[in-house]
Design a protein around this motif. Structure first.
Motif, PDB file in Angstrom:
ATOM      1  N   ALA A  32      66.100   8.173  55.296  1.00 55.87           N
ATOM      2  CA  ALA A  32      67.535   7.680  56.426  1.00 55.87           C
ATOM      3  C   ALA A  32      67.531   8.873  57.336  1.00 55.87           C
ATOM      4  N   SER A  33      68.378   9.648  57.527  1.00 55.46           N
ATOM      5  CA  SER A  33      69.051   9.816  59.385  1.00 55.46           C
ATOM      6  C   SER A  33      69.124  11.435  58.906  1.00 55.46           C
ATOM      7  N   PHE A  34      68.547  12.325  57.458  1.00 54.38           N
ATOM      8  CA  PHE A  34      68.109  13.118  56.797  1.00 54.38           C
ATOM      9  C   PHE A  34      66.739  14.193  57.612  1.00 54.38           C
ATOM     10  N   GLN A  35      66.113  15.123  57.004  1.00 56.79           N
ATOM     11  CA  GLN A  35      65.313  16.419  56.893  1.00 56.79           C
ATOM     12  C   GLN A  35      65.713  17.221  55.996  1.00 56.79           C
ATOM     13  N   PHE A  36      64.875  17.236  54.914  1.00 60.44           N
ATOM     14  CA  PHE A  36      64.581  18.451  54.235  1.00 60.44           C
ATOM     15  C   PHE A  36      63.572  19.265  53.945  1.00 60.44           C
ATOM     16  N   ASP A  37      63.933  20.293  53.978  1.00 60.08           N
ATOM     17  CA  ASP A  37      62.618  21.614  54.853  1.00 60.08           C
ATOM     18  C   ASP A  37      62.044  22.280  53.558  1.00 60.08           C
ATOM     19  N   PHE A  38      61.296  21.603  52.841  1.00 60.05           N
ATOM     20  CA  PHE A  38      61.517  22.729  51.429  1.00 60.05           C
ATOM     21  C   PHE A  38      61.208  24.438  51.895  1.00 60.05           C
ATOM     22  N   GLU A  39      60.577  24.322  52.892  1.00 59.71           N
ATOM     23  CA  GLU A  39      60.388  26.192  52.574  1.00 59.71           C
ATOM     24  C   GLU A  39      61.745  27.190  53.043  1.00 59.71           C
ATOM     25  N   ARG A  40      62.454  26.430  53.448  1.00 60.43           N
ATOM     26  CA  ARG A  40      63.760  26.961  54.079  1.00 60.43           C
ATOM     27  C   ARG A  40      64.861  26.531  53.116  1.00 60.43           C
ATOM     28  N   ASP A  41      64.580  25.316  51.992  1.00 57.37           N
ATOM     29  CA  ASP A  41      65.684  25.067  51.094  1.00 57.37           C
ATOM     30  C   ASP A  41      67.023  24.255  51.807  1.00 57.37           C
ATOM     31  N   GLN A  42      66.319  23.438  52.931  1.00 61.29           N
ATOM     32  CA  GLN A  42      67.784  22.811  54.463  1.00 61.29           C
ATOM     33  C   GLN A  42      67.474  21.980  53.608  1.00 61.29           C
ATOM     34  N   LEU A  43      68.779  20.902  53.488  1.00 58.83           N
ATOM     35  CA  LEU A  43      69.052  19.249  53.688  1.00 58.83           C
ATOM     36  C   LEU A  43      69.667  19.389  55.463  1.00 58.83           C
ATOM     37  N   LEU A  60      66.883  16.399  44.002  1.00 58.54           N
ATOM     38  CA  LEU A  60      66.597  15.956  45.420  1.00 58.54           C
ATOM     39  C   LEU A  60      65.142  16.212  45.422  1.00 58.54           C
ATOM     40  N   ARG A  61      64.705  17.514  45.114  1.00 57.45           N
ATOM     41  CA  ARG A  61      63.404  17.986  45.350  1.00 57.45           C
ATOM     42  C   ARG A  61      62.431  17.227  44.644  1.00 57.45           C
TER      43      ARG A  61
END
Length: 188
Positions: A32-43, A60-61
């Protein structure tokens, strides 16, 4: 001309992600309009950081590792609370909190299948980020150092002391009500 990368779920199906790690998916994904960074644990949504509590983050993960797949309530509860017995209300609360953070008030990203489970109904695509070369930063202007206001550092304690002294004087000079002893009854 660049070739379109297939969505994560069209490639080899990923193994379920752990609460902190990931297996089989990119370090950063978008949906959608989101990004999730698994390494930084940031949405992030459009660059704005969206904080997540631990359980909605783990949910979410798991959804990102298993997009567009109907996941039973039991599987989700076992994944989020592996060593704890919880009711379905805990899962409903966690889903609600994640929907709230995603702004998914009409339940389009996280679809509910009554009596069956939930589906993360979004296309999840990997994001290629070159972490080797940091982006060029524009020069920052040197900010003037913050200097404490000396007048304020002297006046504040004096004001507090003056209020304390005034309160003490008021309390000492206020008339005190007399107590009647229980032995004495008023005479008529």
């Amino acid at each position: 001309m660049s070739e379109r990368q297939p969505p994560v779920n069209e490639r080899n199906p990923p193994a379920p992600a752990t609460s902190r790690g990931r297996t089989g998916i990119a370090a950063t994904v978008r949906f959608a309009s989101f990004q999730f960074d698994f390494e930084r644990d940031q949405l992030r949504q459009d660059g704005t950081l969206i904080p997540l509590s631990p359980k909605p983050d783990a949910l979410l993960r798991f959804f990102l590792a298993n997009p567009q797949r109907l996941i039973s309530k039991t599987e989700l509860m076992d994944r989020l609370w592996p060593d704890v017995v919880v009711t379905h209300d805990s899962l409903v609360h966690c889903i609600g909190e994640l929907r709230s953070r995603l702004g998914d008030h009409d339940a389009t990203l996280i679809a509910t299948s009554p009596r069956r489970g939930y589906m993360f109904d979004a296309e999840v695509l990997p994001v290629q980020i070159d972490r080797a070369a940091p982006p060029a930063r524009r020069p920052e202007t040197a900010a003037a150092p913050i200097q404490p206001n000396r007048w304020l550092s002297v006046a504040a304690p004096l004001c507090v002391s003056a209020v304390g002294i005034a309160l003490a004087i008021y309390m000492a000079s206020a008339p005190r009500p007399r107590r009647r002893s229980p032995d004495r009854l008023p005479s008529r």
